[in-house]
Scaffold this motif. Structure first.
Motif, PDB file in Angstrom:
ATOM      1  N   SER A  18     100.976   9.131  47.756  1.00 45.19           N
ATOM      2  CA  SER A  18     100.749  10.005  47.120  1.00 45.19           C
ATOM      3  C   SER A  18     100.333  10.082  46.002  1.00 45.19           C
ATOM      4  N   ASP A  19      99.585   8.930  45.557  1.00 47.57           N
ATOM      5  CA  ASP A  19      99.000   9.492  44.493  1.00 47.57           C
ATOM      6  C   ASP A  19      97.552   9.795  44.950  1.00 47.57           C
ATOM      7  N   VAL A  20      96.868   9.404  45.551  1.00 51.28           N
ATOM      8  CA  VAL A  20      95.526  10.067  46.989  1.00 51.28           C
ATOM      9  C   VAL A  20      95.438  11.157  46.889  1.00 51.28           C
ATOM     10  N   TYR A  21      97.104  11.905  47.735  1.00 47.90           N
ATOM     11  CA  TYR A  21      97.180  13.306  47.851  1.00 47.90           C
ATOM     12  C   TYR A  21      96.803  14.065  46.252  1.00 47.90           C
ATOM     13  N   MET A  22      97.681  13.442  45.527  1.00 50.20           N
ATOM     14  CA  MET A  22      97.455  14.113  44.031  1.00 50.20           C
ATOM     15  C   MET A  22      96.395  14.352  43.596  1.00 50.20           C
ATOM     16  N   SER A  23      95.434  13.508  43.481  1.00 47.94           N
ATOM     17  CA  SER A  23      94.185  12.944  43.432  1.00 47.94           C
ATOM     18  C   SER A  23      93.270  14.329  43.425  1.00 47.94           C
ATOM     19  N   TYR A  24      93.261  14.203  44.944  1.00 48.67           N
ATOM     20  CA  TYR A  24      92.899  15.590  46.032  1.00 48.67           C
ATOM     21  C   TYR A  24      93.147  16.681  45.641  1.00 48.67           C
ATOM     22  N   PHE A  25      94.714  17.104  45.094  1.00 43.97           N
ATOM     23  CA  PHE A  25      94.488  18.461  44.388  1.00 43.97           C
ATOM     24  C   PHE A  25      94.519  18.473  43.315  1.00 43.97           C
ATOM     25  N   LYS A  26      94.190  17.537  42.488  1.00 43.97           N
ATOM     26  CA  LYS A  26      94.076  17.955  41.024  1.00 43.97           C
ATOM     27  C   LYS A  26      92.275  18.181  40.954  1.00 43.97           C
ATOM     28  N   SER A  27      91.686  17.450  42.108  1.00 38.58           N
ATOM     29  CA  SER A  27      90.566  17.238  41.871  1.00 38.58           C
ATOM     30  C   SER A  27      89.701  18.620  43.051  1.00 38.58           C
ATOM     31  N   GLY A  28      90.202  20.065  42.792  1.00 35.47           N
ATOM     32  CA  GLY A  28      90.430  20.814  44.026  1.00 35.47           C
ATOM     33  C   GLY A  28      90.672  22.111  42.767  1.00 35.47           C
ATOM     34  N   GLY A  29      91.571  21.678  42.034  1.00 36.26           N
ATOM     35  CA  GLY A  29      92.385  22.682  40.712  1.00 36.26           C
ATOM     36  C   GLY A  29      93.645  22.614  40.505  1.00 36.26           C
ATOM     37  N   SER A  30      94.390  22.906  39.552  1.00 36.21           N
ATOM     38  CA  SER A  30      95.564  23.253  39.420  1.00 36.21           C
ATOM     39  C   SER A  30      96.227  22.838  40.722  1.00 36.21           C
ATOM     40  N   LEU A  31      97.196  22.476  40.767  1.00 35.53           N
ATOM     41  CA  LEU A  31      98.614  22.185  41.254  1.00 35.53           C
ATOM     42  C   LEU A  31      98.903  24.146  41.821  1.00 35.53           C
ATOM     43  N   PHE A  32      99.619  24.671  40.649  1.00 35.39           N
ATOM     44  CA  PHE A  32      99.957  25.990  40.292  1.00 35.39           C
ATOM     45  C   PHE A  32      98.373  26.874  41.726  1.00 35.39           C
ATOM     46  N   SER A  33      97.340  26.536  41.616  1.00 31.22           N
ATOM     47  CA  SER A  33      96.448  27.425  42.511  1.00 31.22           C
ATOM     48  C   SER A  33      97.041  26.764  43.724  1.00 31.22           C
ATOM     49  N   PHE A  34      97.389  25.064  43.960  1.00 33.31           N
ATOM     50  CA  PHE A  34      97.277  24.859  45.344  1.00 33.31           C
ATOM     51  C   PHE A  34      99.206  25.596  46.325  1.00 33.31           C
ATOM     52  N   PHE A  35      99.774  25.817  44.986  1.00 30.91           N
ATOM     53  CA  PHE A  35     101.395  26.120  44.873  1.00 30.91           C
ATOM     54  C   PHE A  35     100.489  27.884  45.607  1.00 30.91           C
ATOM     55  N   VAL A  36     100.026  28.925  45.510  1.00 37.01           N
ATOM     56  CA  VAL A  36      99.539  29.685  46.127  1.00 37.01           C
ATOM     57  C   VAL A  36      99.135  30.388  46.999  1.00 37.01           C
ATOM     58  N   ILE A  37      98.303  29.162  47.330  1.00 35.99           N
ATOM     59  CA  ILE A  37      97.713  28.459  47.953  1.00 35.99           C
ATOM     60  C   ILE A  37      98.598  29.016  49.525  1.00 35.99           C
ATOM     61  N   LEU A  38      98.959  27.850  49.327  1.00 39.27           N
ATOM     62  CA  LEU A  38     100.660  27.201  49.935  1.00 39.27           C
ATOM     63  C   LEU A  38     101.362  28.461  50.217  1.00 39.27           C
ATOM     64  N   MET A  39     101.083  29.408  49.520  1.00 39.00           N
ATOM     65  CA  MET A  39     102.025  30.771  49.965  1.00 39.00           C
ATOM     66  C   MET A  39     100.923  31.411  50.925  1.00 39.00           C
ATOM     67  N   LEU A  40     100.573  31.603  50.605  1.00 33.30           N
ATOM     68  CA  LEU A  40      99.036  32.294  50.994  1.00 33.30           C
ATOM     69  C   LEU A  40      99.696  32.141  53.119  1.00 33.30           C
ATOM     70  N   PHE A  41      99.169  30.748  53.255  1.00 32.74           N
ATOM     71  CA  PHE A  41      99.608  30.237  54.167  1.00 32.74           C
ATOM     72  C   PHE A  41     101.059  31.024  54.917  1.00 32.74           C
ATOM     73  N   VAL A  42     101.890  30.883  54.668  1.00 36.68           N
ATOM     74  CA  VAL A  42     103.380  30.666  54.910  1.00 36.68           C
ATOM     75  C   VAL A  42     103.442  32.661  55.147  1.00 36.68           C
ATOM     76  N   ILE A  43     102.547  33.929  54.074  1.00 32.43           N
ATOM     77  CA  ILE A  43     103.150  34.636  54.306  1.00 32.43           C
ATOM     78  C   ILE A  43     102.504  35.373  55.263  1.00 32.43           C
ATOM     79  N   THR A  44     101.614  35.013  55.874  1.00 34.61           N
ATOM     80  CA  THR A  44     100.130  34.686  56.947  1.00 34.61           C
ATOM     81  C   THR A  44     100.859  34.683  58.572  1.00 34.61           C
TER      82      THR A  44
END
Length: 1185
Positions: free
Chosen positions: A690-716
């Motif tokens: 799971s650390d590999v996934y977390m490292s990838y997510f953190k490399s892209g930005g904050s976990l909050f920004s990933f959560f916002v993008i995930l919510m966009l998927f759900v709403i879509t």
């Protein structure tokens, strides 16, 4: 070159599989059992199938390519591939056509008839026919699953064979490249061709048939729609067709950005290859930061194009949602506006047919256009590479005693005459003129007259850059002659100026494909002064020397290279300065015992700067500025008036002898070899952490920004399902309206009464909202992934560049380049697309399940049971798939290492006629990788087949479940919705599971990159910061200094104590392997040391590395230049004006050479500085001091 013992592999399970096992993928079960119980190892890989053999496929494609060269003015790899694989490709296309036009289209036809059973109780079909059509729906699903997966495996296998054949062709071409072409072609470019460009075949061939099947399928679907539900049903198809030009525009832009990306990737991988090859020089000159800046610039430009590609792919995936929905919307809008009443049989027949077109027109066709467009770019790059000029190979010159005459006439043609009568051994050159680059202003060699008879020992001397090595290259036919005549009688053996040592045992480096003769081999070891070295090695001549002979000293490499030359039985021996890297005593032993005595009855040409060996040669040729300015015996040249010849007199007064030193039991860097094998590449086990996934997510930005993008998927996805549900609601309401009056409908508790106009408005709003949300979430996700990719690459590079030298000595360049080419390429291209597709598919499954449950809640229980079964199957599959994916990455590295090593020793390989040996080993490496890849593909396809088979059962349960409910309580819209949603789950469920697995497999690339971001840096102490004027006196004191190259290896330097006073000029002598270069390692702190080293009373083990290394200048034992301009190599920090550089060039006597270049200081330097001689490179490094 292979150093490992061959593994006896088990028979491939596909060989013995019966027809039932092939249809059900039962032959993969042993692999799953083994992979579930433990991690698979290389020893578990079975033998490769004969139809996948790299040699066989490469031979067929090479033959087709050669025919293309002979018959076409503009040869094309497309046509060559078509000649070899075209018939099979067309046969697979016919299978795909049958599946699309017969099996898939039968489902909507059966569904249209089944729905009438629930909507038209008076005129509809009977219950028996309803059962019949329900069975037809289920059987069509099963046949689609059975035939579809067998077809998919066949097309993947076919694409793999095309890729393997192309890789083999690329490697064979690389062994034939003309040396002048190599100046403009880099190892990085060829690694990129093998890693990224050929991988396009795996995806493009998979989608290529869609380009011609889709139009045919569209026409048939339009006809059937018109036949079953009328003309209005074709409006949406017209929209999809009109949408194709936009998709083609996106394909064209994809092709453009892929081409730009490939160029930048070439440049980045080439740069990384040079950094890896020259890492020691970079560390010594403290050039880490300038190179980091250079890599960052190239990477930033590469990411810019990759980002645009990612946006286009995101748009394409978004339109897979929007296009079908909007097409259905247009159809329904037209149908309603024409005054028709919306009916279930109309809507869901349209929906089911459009779902077929959705797969072909909005998913497969865009992907086909995109992948084929990208592949066209790769093919163009491959065409360009394969069209490069080759070395003119004439085996007669090397293999047989046949007279070959080259006579370049005015028209530039070469006439070759062959005489079957054996002549006297020797070489004769008459008025030979040659040059490396056709656009060079001056000839490299001019009007050379040169003759060597059998038994002669001839020496070639001359200043740096005079053309001595080029003369030998003419004899080897590496340098083509413009004018003159060249006659060679006899077989040639060659020792290069820069010894080429490959990663294998010392014995394999010496024998190098020649028949092994024990007595001859032992004699060669003796006369090349290797007995002492081999005696002190734990495994003697079986010791593995590492990539580029990293475990050998410079002198040991030279002697192994010379031993290889002597071991080969030849008539003519070309020796390019083989004595320069050995000490005087060993040099004299080699000259007297080897060159003069063992080869006394051979024709010998010795290029040398060691003028003390000229006393006993038969003739000396003096080369100056590419011309022979003098020839004669040693005594005759001493009396001549030539400037360079005067050095012969000076040299005689300076000669001295060195007493034979007592043999030291410790033999330098070789002592650190504990096992006769290289360090194996690290391989992770178990699931991706799971650390590999977390490292990838953190490399892209904050976990909050990933959560916002995930919510966009759900709403879509919510918008998509709400659109489908509202359409069903509308259809049911229209059915109720036809059965009841408006007053009853208004008072009904089942429906909220809405006018048709209101329904159209709501439906339109939902469609537009879906499009906008889909685009926003795709762009946001693409940007997020690009940031992650950028940060991961930057972290990877910053950790590699500051890693200790031990890391580079124990890891091959192929392993490291694999991270920067294939793994970074996967993170750039595949991870974002797979992740986007996975999230979209999982949410789609969730949405469809909810829709089915709303119609029949009992089906939710079935869905939960099937989901549990899926997850259990995924656990079994994931363990095997993950293990195979890691093995695939590991078995890929030797392919790149082999290519890199081959190109570095290309002249030696061709001189020893060892191309066949290296081709065989390349094929062996590729066969192993192919077998792992094929296992991975078959296991993946088996998993998909089993999941889809369960989905067929689910479709059967959904379809037949409605017979258990009272027909009067059912709306046709509910039945149509449930069955169409269940049918779409067939592919989606297994696709999501496979994409989930594929994401974890692709995350192994992230894992491999992160593994290298955790490398330990060189110890960089900060205990004492010297002043900017340090050192002022430069007094050096060694106090009890000991050195070893790793924490577990024995000491190479032991308890050294000596002082060097300021301004003293000190010479350090000793036999090769005594530890002379190890002192340099100690001074530059390139490895672990014990004791103290003081410069002006400051302990250098306690000051920052940059402060230390920036204050010491060195001319490396092996001078390295980097690609780019000459000015950038001479002044990497851009600290000096051009006039200062010209003055410095004059000081080292290179001003004339550089001023004669077409672009002067702006002239391009080939990879590794190969367009300059070794001596010229050394003088350039002297300039940097």
């Amino acid at each position: 070159m292979e150093s490992k013992n061959k593994i006896v592999r088990e028979s491939n399970p596909k060989k013995e599989a019966n027809i039932l096992s092939i249809l059900t993928f039962g032959y993969t079960l042993p692999t799953f059992r083994k992979g579930f119980s433990r991690d698979l190892q290389e020893e578990d890989i079975p033998e490769n199938l004969s139809t996948h053999a790299s040699k066989q496929l490469g031979n067929r494609l090479e033959e087709a390519w050669n025919k293309e060269l002979r018959t076409s003015k503009n040869p094309s790899l497309w046509r060559a591939i078509a000649r070899v694989f075209g018939l099979k490709f067309m046969a697979l296309g016919l299978v795909s056509l049958f599946l699309e036009l017969v099996i898939k289209i039968s489902q909507p036809i059966a569904l249209s008839q089944l729905i009438t059973y629930y909507t038209d109780t008076e005129n509809g079909i009977s219950k028996d026919k309803a059962y019949y059509y329900s069975t037809a729906i289920v059987m069509a699903s099963f046949l689609n699953v059975l035939g579809g997966h067998l077809y998919m495996l066949s097309i993947q296998q076919f694409a793999m064979t095309v890729r393997v054949a192309t890789c083999s062709l690329i490697y064979r071409k690389s062994l034939k490249l003309n040396n002048s072409v190599l100046g403009g072609t880099t190892i990085g470019q060829m690694v990129n061709l093998l890693s990224n460009d050929v991988s396009r075949f795996d995806r493009a061939i998979h989608h290529a048939h869609n380009l011609w099947i889709t139009p045919i399928e569209t026409i048939i679907v339009v006809f059937l729609l018109y036949h079953f539900v009328g003309l209005t049903s074709t409006i949406g198809v017209l929209f999809m067709v009109l949408f194709v030009p936009f998709q083609m525009f996106l394909g064209k832009k994809t092709s453009f950005y892929r081409f730009k990306t490939a160029l930048k990737t070439d440049e980045r991988v080439r740069l990384m290859n040079e950094i890896i090859q020259g890492i020691q020089v970079i560390k010594m000159y403290t050039w880490e930061k300038p190179f980091a800046k250079l890599v960052a610039i190239v990477r930033r430009l590469e990411i810019r194009f990759i980002r645009n590609l990612s946006y286009i792919k995101g748009v394409v995936l978004s339109f897979t949602i929007f296009t079908t929905s909007f097409a259905i919307f247009l159809t329904i809008l037209t149908y309603v506006l024409l005054g028709n009443t919306l009916k279930a049989e109309y809507v869901f027949v349209v929906v089911s047919f459009y779902n077929i077109l959705r797969q072909t027109m909005t998913i497969q066709l865009p992907r086909g256009i995109t992948e084929v467009a990208e592949t066209r770019v790769s093919i163009a790059r491959l065409d360009k590479f394969l069209a490069y000029e080759e070395k003119q190979v004439d085996r007669n010159m090397l293999d047989n005693h046949i007279r070959i005459n080259h006579d370049n006439e005015k028209n530039g043609t070469v006439h070759i005459s062959k005489s079957q009568v054996k002549k006297n051994i020797g070489i004769r050159m008459q008025n030979v003129t040659a040059k490396w680059a056709s656009d060079a202003t001056e000839d490299t060699l001019s009007e050379i007259k040169f003759e060597v008879q059998n038994n002669d020992l001839v020496a070639i001397i001359g200043p740096v850059g005079s053309g001595k090595t080029s003369l030998l290259h003419v004899l080897l036919k590496e340098l083509s002659i413009k004018f003159g005549t060249l006659d060679i009688e006899g077989k040639i053996s060659y020792a290069s100026q820069e010894p080429w040592i490959f990663s294998a045992s010392i014995k394999q480096n010496i024998v190098f494909g020649q028949p092994f003769e024990t007595e001859r081999y032992q004699d060669v070891i003796r006369v090349c002064a290797l007995e002492h070295d081999l005696y002190h090695l734990p495994f003697g001549d079986e010791t593995i020397v590492g990539e580029r002979g990293v475990l050998l000293s410079g002198g040991q490499k030279a002697r192994v290279s010379l031993a290889r030359t002597i071991y080969k039985k030849a008539d003519i021996y070309l020796l390019d300065d083989p004595l320069s890297a050995v000490d005087t005593h060993v040099g004299k032993q080699l000259y007297e015992g080897c060159i003069r005595k063992v080869l006394e009855d051979k024709c010998r040409i010795l290029v040398t700067h060691q003028l003390q060996y000229l006393h006993n040669v038969d003739c000396v040729y003096l080369l100056e500025n590419g011309k022979i300015s003098a020839k004669g015996t040693y005594q005759e040249l001493r009396k001549s008036s030539f400037t360079f010849a005067k050095e012969l007199c000076d040299n005689e007064s300076c000669e001295s002898t060195i007493e034979k030193q007592s043999e030291n039991k410790q033999n330098g860097i070789l002592q650190k070899c504990d096992k006769p094998a290289e360090v194996k590449e690290h391989r992770s086990i178990g699931r991706v952490a799971s650390d590999v996934y977390m490292s990838y997510f953190k490399s892209g930005g904050s976990l909050f920004s990933f959560f916002v993008i995930l919510m966009l998927f759900v709403i879509t996805q919510g918008a998509v399902n709400l659109t489908d549900y509202f359409l069903t609601y509308w259809v049911n309401m229209e059915q109720a309206r036809s059965e009841e009056n408006d007053a009853d409908l208004l008072n009904s508790t089942n429906f909220l009464y809405l006018s048709r106009e209101t329904c159209l408005y709501i439906y339109s709003i939902l469609i537009v909202a879906t499009l906008i949300l889909a685009l926003i979430r795709s762009f946001s996700f693409s940007s997020y992934c690009m940031r992650a990719s950028t940060h991961l690459h930057d972290n990877l590079f910053s950790n590699i560049i500051y890693a200790p030298m031990l890391f580079f000595n124990t890891n091959t360049s192929g392993r490291i380049l694999n991270r920067f080419s294939k793994d970074v390429g996967s993170i750039d291209d595949h991870v974002p697309v797979v992740a986007l597709d996975l999230i979209q598919s999982l949410l789609g499954i969730l949405g469809r399940t909810v829709m089915i449950a709303l119609v029949n809640p009992w089906l939710l229980l079935v869905t939960i049971i099937i989901t549990i079964i899926f997850c259990l199957l995924r656990i079994v599959y994931m363990r095997t798939s993950r293990s195979l994916k890691r093995l695939e990455g590991i078995t890929r590295s030797p392919v790149f290492s082999h290519l890199s090593a081959s190109l570095q020793g290309l002249t030696t390989i061709r001189a020893f006629e060892a191309e066949g040996i290296l081709e065989k080993e390349f094929d062996d490496h590729q066969d192993l990788h192919t077998c792992v890849w094929y296992l991975y593909v078959t296991c993946s396809r088996a998993f998909a087949f089993w999941l889809d088979s369960i989905c067929v059962v689910y479709i059967a349960l959904v379809t037949f479940s409605f017979f258990l409910v009272d027909e009067s309580e059912l709306y046709g819209g509910d039945v149509g919705l449930a069955i169409t949603q269940a049918m779409s789950l067939t592919g989606t469920f297994q696709w999501a599971m496979r994409q989930w697995t594929e994401l974890e497999n692709q995350m192994t690339s992230v894992e491999r990159v992160i593994e290298y971001t955790k490398l330990e840096h060189e110890p960089n102490p900060q205990q004492q910061i010297p002043s900017q004027f340090w050192p002022e006196q430069a007094n050096i004191n060694f106090v009890s200094l000991s050195l070893r190259y790793s924490p577990t290896s024995p000491y190479v330097l032991k308890d050294l104590n000596f002082n060097i006073k300021s301004r003293e000029k000190i010479g350090i002598v000793g036999r090769t392997g005594a530890g002379k270069s190890s002192l340099i390692y100690a001074l530059f702190q390139l490895t672990t040391t014990d004791g103290r080293m003081l410069i002006d009373n400051i302990d250098i083990t306690k000051i920052p590395l940059e402060s230390l290394r920036s204050k010491i200048s060195i001319i490396p034992q092996q001078p390295v230049l980097f690609s780019g301009t000459l000015r950038k190599n001479l002044d990497p920090f851009e600290q000096y004006a051009d006039s200062d550089l010209w003055d410095a060039l004059e000081e080292v006597e290179l001003k004339k050479l550089v001023s004669d270049l077409p672009a002067g200081l702006s002239s391009r330097v080939s990879e590794g500085g190969s367009n300059f001689s070794v001596g010229q490179r050394q003088l350039m490094k002297l300039l940097l001091m």
